[in-house]
Scaffold this motif. Structure first.
Motif, PDB file in Angstrom:
ATOM      1  N   LEU A   1       0.802  -0.972   0.404  1.00 14.48           N
ATOM      2  CA  LEU A   1      -0.112   0.129   0.064  1.00 14.48           C
ATOM      3  C   LEU A   1       1.176   1.198  -0.419  1.00 14.48           C
ATOM      4  O   LEU A   1       2.015   1.390   0.256  1.00 14.48           O
ATOM      5  CB  LEU A   1      -0.985   0.365   1.403  1.00 14.48           C
ATOM      6  N   ARG A   2       0.698   2.038  -0.719  1.00 16.04           N
ATOM      7  CA  ARG A   2       0.784   3.704  -0.438  1.00 16.04           C
ATOM      8  C   ARG A   2       0.061   4.364  -0.023  1.00 16.04           C
ATOM      9  O   ARG A   2      -1.064   5.235   0.080  1.00 16.04           O
ATOM     10  CB  ARG A   2       1.362   4.062  -1.777  1.00 16.04           C
ATOM     11  N   LEU A   3       0.946   5.206   0.711  1.00 15.69           N
ATOM     12  CA  LEU A   3      -0.049   6.625   1.474  1.00 15.69           C
ATOM     13  C   LEU A   3       0.143   7.827   1.421  1.00 15.69           C
ATOM     14  O   LEU A   3       1.902   7.827   0.741  1.00 15.69           O
ATOM     15  CB  LEU A   3       0.218   6.451   3.417  1.00 15.69           C
ATOM     16  N   SER A   4      -0.423   8.877   1.295  1.00 16.49           N
ATOM     17  CA  SER A   4      -0.153  10.311   0.594  1.00 16.49           C
ATOM     18  C   SER A   4      -0.201  10.720   2.004  1.00 16.49           C
ATOM     19  O   SER A   4      -0.761  10.793   2.662  1.00 16.49           O
ATOM     20  CB  SER A   4      -0.653  10.612  -0.133  1.00 16.49           C
ATOM     21  N   CYS A   5      -0.021  11.877   1.724  1.00 14.40           N
ATOM     22  CA  CYS A   5       0.217  12.791   3.345  1.00 14.40           C
ATOM     23  C   CYS A   5       0.466  14.363   2.550  1.00 14.40           C
ATOM     24  O   CYS A   5       1.585  14.318   1.773  1.00 14.40           O
ATOM     25  CB  CYS A   5       0.978  12.952   3.964  1.00 14.40           C
ATOM     26  N   ALA A   6      -0.915  15.320   1.847  1.00 17.83           N
ATOM     27  CA  ALA A   6      -0.729  16.430   1.189  1.00 17.83           C
ATOM     28  C   ALA A   6      -0.603  17.455   2.241  1.00 17.83           C
ATOM     29  O   ALA A   6      -1.400  17.676   2.906  1.00 17.83           O
ATOM     30  CB  ALA A   6      -1.522  16.278   0.360  1.00 17.83           C
TER      31      ALA A   6
ATOM     32  N   SER B   1      11.051  -2.065  13.075  1.00 20.62           N
ATOM     33  CA  SER B   1      10.438  -3.371  12.577  1.00 20.62           C
ATOM     34  C   SER B   1      10.145  -3.640  10.799  1.00 20.62           C
ATOM     35  O   SER B   1       9.191  -4.291  10.103  1.00 20.62           O
ATOM     36  CB  SER B   1       8.959  -3.404  13.075  1.00 20.62           C
ATOM     37  N   VAL B   2      10.337  -1.861  10.464  1.00 17.26           N
ATOM     38  CA  VAL B   2       9.836  -1.547   8.771  1.00 17.26           C
ATOM     39  C   VAL B   2      11.181  -1.275   7.993  1.00 17.26           C
ATOM     40  O   VAL B   2      10.547  -1.300   6.740  1.00 17.26           O
ATOM     41  CB  VAL B   2       9.113  -0.479   8.865  1.00 17.26           C
ATOM     42  N   LYS B   3      11.900  -1.110   8.792  1.00 19.72           N
ATOM     43  CA  LYS B   3      13.138  -1.256   7.249  1.00 19.72           C
ATOM     44  C   LYS B   3      13.383  -2.639   6.441  1.00 19.72           C
ATOM     45  O   LYS B   3      13.408  -3.690   6.672  1.00 19.72           O
ATOM     46  CB  LYS B   3      15.454  -1.958   8.613  1.00 19.72           C
ATOM     47  N   GLY B   4      13.985  -2.382   4.940  1.00 17.49           N
ATOM     48  CA  GLY B   4      13.382  -2.626   4.367  1.00 17.49           C
ATOM     49  C   GLY B   4      12.325  -2.910   3.969  1.00 17.49           C
ATOM     50  O   GLY B   4      12.007  -3.719   2.495  1.00 17.49           O
ATOM     51  N   ARG B   5      11.381  -2.974   4.328  1.00 19.45           N
ATOM     52  CA  ARG B   5       9.585  -3.413   3.805  1.00 19.45           C
ATOM     53  C   ARG B   5       9.060  -1.867   3.038  1.00 19.45           C
ATOM     54  O   ARG B   5       8.280  -1.542   2.738  1.00 19.45           O
ATOM     55  CB  ARG B   5       8.555  -3.771   4.690  1.00 19.45           C
ATOM     56  N   PHE B   6       9.622  -0.575   4.008  1.00 18.11           N
ATOM     57  CA  PHE B   6       8.694   0.107   4.112  1.00 18.11           C
ATOM     58  C   PHE B   6       9.340   1.705   3.399  1.00 18.11           C
ATOM     59  O   PHE B   6      10.769   2.046   3.520  1.00 18.11           O
ATOM     60  CB  PHE B   6       7.856   1.222   5.702  1.00 18.11           C
ATOM     61  N   THR B   7       9.517   2.895   3.521  1.00 18.27           N
ATOM     62  CA  THR B   7      10.416   3.547   2.351  1.00 18.27           C
ATOM     63  C   THR B   7       9.086   5.468   2.141  1.00 18.27           C
ATOM     64  O   THR B   7       8.247   5.226   1.458  1.00 18.27           O
ATOM     65  CB  THR B   7      10.436   3.207   0.493  1.00 18.27           C
ATOM     66  N   ILE B   8       9.692   6.049   3.128  1.00 19.54           N
ATOM     67  CA  ILE B   8       9.446   7.096   2.678  1.00 19.54           C
ATOM     68  C   ILE B   8      10.117   8.189   1.865  1.00 19.54           C
ATOM     69  O   ILE B   8      11.471   8.059   1.564  1.00 19.54           O
ATOM     70  CB  ILE B   8       9.906   7.284   4.612  1.00 19.54           C
ATOM     71  N   SER B   9       9.694   8.501   1.230  1.00 21.62           N
ATOM     72  CA  SER B   9      10.065  10.345   0.021  1.00 21.62           C
ATOM     73  C   SER B   9       8.982  11.231   0.082  1.00 21.62           C
ATOM     74  O   SER B   9       7.962  11.401   1.156  1.00 21.62           O
ATOM     75  CB  SER B   9       9.742   9.031  -1.024  1.00 21.62           C
ATOM     76  N   ARG B  10       9.185  12.044  -0.113  1.00 18.57           N
ATOM     77  CA  ARG B  10       9.163  13.756  -0.177  1.00 18.57           C
ATOM     78  C   ARG B  10       9.010  14.422  -1.208  1.00 18.57           C
ATOM     79  O   ARG B  10      10.559  14.033  -2.061  1.00 18.57           O
ATOM     80  CB  ARG B  10       9.240  14.661   1.265  1.00 18.57           C
TER      81      ARG B  10
ATOM     82  N   ASN C   1       4.083  19.123  -2.514  1.00 17.59           N
ATOM     83  CA  ASN C   1       3.792  19.721  -1.254  1.00 17.59           C
ATOM     84  C   ASN C   1       3.362  18.157  -0.286  1.00 17.59           C
ATOM     85  O   ASN C   1       2.614  17.955   0.335  1.00 17.59           O
ATOM     86  CB  ASN C   1       3.126  20.329  -0.671  1.00 17.59           C
ATOM     87  N   THR C   2       3.961  17.684  -0.800  1.00 18.26           N
ATOM     88  CA  THR C   2       3.271  15.911  -0.089  1.00 18.26           C
ATOM     89  C   THR C   2       4.820  14.974   0.155  1.00 18.26           C
ATOM     90  O   THR C   2       5.475  14.597  -0.163  1.00 18.26           O
ATOM     91  CB  THR C   2       2.977  14.951  -1.839  1.00 18.26           C
ATOM     92  N   VAL C   3       4.077  13.778   1.231  1.00 16.70           N
ATOM     93  CA  VAL C   3       4.881  12.458   1.576  1.00 16.70           C
ATOM     94  C   VAL C   3       4.719  11.840   0.842  1.00 16.70           C
ATOM     95  O   VAL C   3       2.901  11.475   1.500  1.00 16.70           O
ATOM     96  CB  VAL C   3       5.576  12.898   2.852  1.00 16.70           C
ATOM     97  N   TYR C   4       5.366  10.746   1.001  1.00 15.76           N
ATOM     98  CA  TYR C   4       4.706   9.528   1.203  1.00 15.76           C
ATOM     99  C   TYR C   4       4.810   8.675   1.293  1.00 15.76           C
ATOM    100  O   TYR C   4       6.477   8.487   2.513  1.00 15.76           O
ATOM    101  CB  TYR C   4       5.260   8.901  -0.726  1.00 15.76           C
ATOM    102  N   LEU C   5       4.486   7.293   2.172  1.00 14.20           N
ATOM    103  CA  LEU C   5       5.014   6.661   2.587  1.00 14.20           C
ATOM    104  C   LEU C   5       4.688   4.818   1.765  1.00 14.20           C
ATOM    105  O   LEU C   5       3.004   4.500   1.971  1.00 14.20           O
ATOM    106  CB  LEU C   5       4.529   5.381   4.297  1.00 14.20           C
ATOM    107  N   GLN C   6       5.838   4.188   1.194  1.00 11.93           N
ATOM    108  CA  GLN C   6       5.292   2.845   0.662  1.00 11.93           C
ATOM    109  C   GLN C   6       5.415   1.890   0.818  1.00 11.93           C
ATOM    110  O   GLN C   6       6.563   1.637   1.917  1.00 11.93           O
ATOM    111  CB  GLN C   6       5.981   2.786  -0.424  1.00 11.93           C
ATOM    112  N   MET C   7       4.298   1.042   2.064  1.00  9.51           N
ATOM    113  CA  MET C   7       4.774  -0.101   2.231  1.00  9.51           C
ATOM    114  C   MET C   7       4.746  -1.226   1.668  1.00  9.51           C
ATOM    115  O   MET C   7       3.289  -1.921   1.368  1.00  9.51           O
ATOM    116  CB  MET C   7       3.261   0.493   3.534  1.00  9.51           C
TER     117      MET C   7
END
Length: 123
Positions: free
Chosen positions: A18-23, A63-72, A77-83
């Motif tokens: 899943l990918r979360l976005s935050c605007a 616990s999320v290292k190697g599985r989640f990626t944060i980017s911006r 004006n958006t940050v993401y969390l790829q899970m």
């Protein structure tokens, strides 16, 4: 003042992504480090990841290292969390937040919060 609006999330089977976005709206998004936290039922809100204002530095909870990626994307004006490789222990409400302090691992270190979005992982 920064307003944060989250999108993404939902339900997925174990092993899925899943990918979360935050605007962000308002002024000064690129001045803030951006973090993601999560809160599972009956548990305290916990730090997941943070990205520096430039995007050059990122930190993850073990616990999320190697599985989640944060980017911006400061232009958007958006940050993401790829899970990726999600498992049942990732089930929680996820929050994005903005901080101008060095206390990026602490809930109290953040100035602004998104509304939260549910992530449910079924096995």
């Amino acid at each position: 003042q920064v307003q944060l609006v989250q999108s993404g999330g939902g339900s997925v089977q174990a092993g899925g992504s899943l990918r979360l976005s935050c605007a962000a709206s308002g002024r000064g998004f690129s001045d803030y480090a951006m973090g993601w936290f999560r809160q599972a039922p009956g548990k305290e809100r916990e730090f997941v990841s943070v990205i520096s204002w430039s995007g050059r530095s990122t930190i993850y909870v073990d616990s999320v290292k190697g599985r989640f990626t944060i980017s911006r994307d400061n232009a958007k004006n958006t940050v993401y969390l790829q899970m990726n490789s999600l498992n049942s222990e990732d089930t929680a409400v996820y929050y994005c937040a903005a901080t101008g302090s060095s206390s990026w691992a602490e809930v109290w270190g953040y100035d602004y919060w998104g509304q939260g979005t549910q992530v449910t992982v079924s096995s």
